[in-house]
Scaffold this active site. Structure first.
Site, PDB file in Angstrom:
ATOM      1  CE1 TYR A 261       1.222   3.017  14.556  1.00  0.00           C
ATOM      2  CE2 TYR A 261      -0.249   3.453  16.944  1.00  0.00           C
ATOM      3  CZ  TYR A 261      -0.033   3.048  15.994  1.00  0.00           C
ATOM      4  OH  TYR A 261      -1.037   1.790  15.911  1.00  0.00           O
TER       5      TYR A 261
ATOM      6  CB  SER B 123      -3.859   4.706  17.035  1.00  0.00           C
ATOM      7  OG  SER B 123      -3.247   4.522  18.304  1.00  0.00           O
TER       8      SER B 123
ATOM      9  CB  ALA C 288       3.621  12.783  13.428  1.00  0.00           C
TER      10      ALA C 288
ATOM     11  CB  VAL D 145      -1.025   0.478   0.868  1.00  0.00           C
ATOM     12  CG1 VAL D 145      -2.246  -0.983   1.298  1.00  0.00           C
ATOM     13  CG2 VAL D 145      -0.616  -0.135   2.545  1.00  0.00           C
TER      14      VAL D 145
ATOM     15  CE  LYS E  83      -2.641   4.487  12.988  1.00  0.00           C
ATOM     16  NZ  LYS E  83      -3.357   3.546  11.492  1.00  0.00           N
TER      17      LYS E  83
ATOM     18  CG  ASN F  77      -6.447  -2.729   9.578  1.00  0.00           C
ATOM     19  OD1 ASN F  77      -6.599  -1.977  10.999  1.00  0.00           O
ATOM     20  ND2 ASN F  77      -6.007  -3.981   9.308  1.00  0.00           N
TER      21      ASN F  77
END
Lengths: 246, 79
Positions: free
Chosen positions: A155, A143, A157, A56, A159, A82
């Protein structure tokens, strides 16, 4: 939206939380296409799923895969973004004197997997929705870390940016009848959570959670289905976290 | 073991006092990571009135090493 018969593409759907969502969508009668980079896990899926090997983070690959799916089914009704990888690294790591500061390469890599991928997949799918005049739904898996979680600079940043894109797209695409929502899980008992957090930290999190336990993947899947089904839900970040705050 | 030091370590790492022994290392404590190390530094500096250098902070990976560093800073741990 009625899920019965809805053509639903889920990324990273071959295991963990993604697989739980794929099963739930299937149980609701959706035609489910699982896209994943993990070919071994894809192979292990039952035949009720249309399985597609996909990275992806690669725009051209994403576009051609999405075009092929839309051509085969005539449309794509639902995209669940996801795919992603939990990544933990503090800005300063006192326990690693030889590499004390957060690596910029690892920061970029985390954003590529957890943020760029959402842009790439949504672009490819929404293009098909617009071309085929499909009143579809995009669900981004966010999250609780989007609020800023210590030890997760990159992570968090990524989300937070996913949440911002969710709201932006809900405003831009709503006039075309395309809705966009996010589901933001708290701490869910999945293999990736167990790999990212040790037992002591998991016990600590359970203690901080008013419901005194981790979430179950099925409970997140239930929220995803609700966010797809409700035709007036748009631009919402749906927290599913047992009431925990970070 | 110095009572004040035991209290600091138990509070920072969420351990019972009897678990704090000189042989305890970061590998024995599941949540002894960089962020806890920062908490530890702040607590030690506040409780013992010392200022720790970055070399000290990086070295503090066991109770025995913390003892040694505090003593080198002139802290009387026998008190």
């Amino acid at each position: 939206m009625k899920l019965d018969g809805a053509v639903s593409l889920i990324t990273g759907g071959s295991k963990g939380l993604g697989l739980a969502i794929a099963h739930r969508l299937r149980a609701e009668g959706a035609r489910v296409i699982v896209a994943d980079i993990d070919n071994v896990a894809l192979e292990a899926l039952p035949d009720v799923f249309d399985r597609r090997s996909l990275d992806v983070t690669q725009p051209d690959e994403a576009k051609s895969t999405v075009e092929a799916i839309a051509a085969m089914y005539g449309r794509i009704d639902v995209l669940v973004n996801n795919a992603g990888v939990i990544y933990s690294e503090p800005l300063v790591n006192l326990m690693n004197p030889d590499g004390m500061m957060h690596s910029y390469d690892r920061f970029r890599q985390c954003l590529r997997v957890n943020l760029d991928s959402v842009f790439i997949m949504t672009s490819a799918v929404v293009e098909q929705m617009v071309l085929r005049r499909t009143k579809g739904v995009v669900i981004n898996i966010s999250s609780i870390s989007a609020r800023g979680n210590e030890g997760q600079t990159a992570y968090s940043a990524a989300k937070a940016a996913v949440n911002a894109m969710t709201v932006t797209w809900s405003k831009e695409l709503g006039r075309l009848g395309i809705r966009c929502n996010a589901v933001a899980p708290g701490f869910v008992d999945t293999p990736s959570t167990r790999a990212a957090l040790n037992e002591t930290i998991i016990k600590h999190i359970e203690g901080l959670t008013p419901l005194r336990r981790l979430g179950r993947a099925e409970e997140i899947a239930q929220a995803v289905v609700a966010a797809i089904a409700n035709d007036f839900l748009n631009g919402t970040i749906l927290d599913v976290n047992g009431g925990v705050t970070i | 073991m110095n009572d004040k030091l035991v209290t600091v370590l138990a509070d920072v790492f969420g351990l019972r006092r009897e678990q704090i022994v000189p042989q305890l290392t970061k590998d024995d404590v599941g949540n002894w990571d960089s962020l806890k190390q920062m908490d530890l530094v702040v607590s030690l500096e506040r409780e013992f009135g010392v200022e720790l250098e970055i070399a000290d902070i990086i070295t503090m990976t066991s109770v025995e090493k913390i003892n040694r560093i505090l003593k080198a800073k002139g802290v009387d741990l026998e008190a």
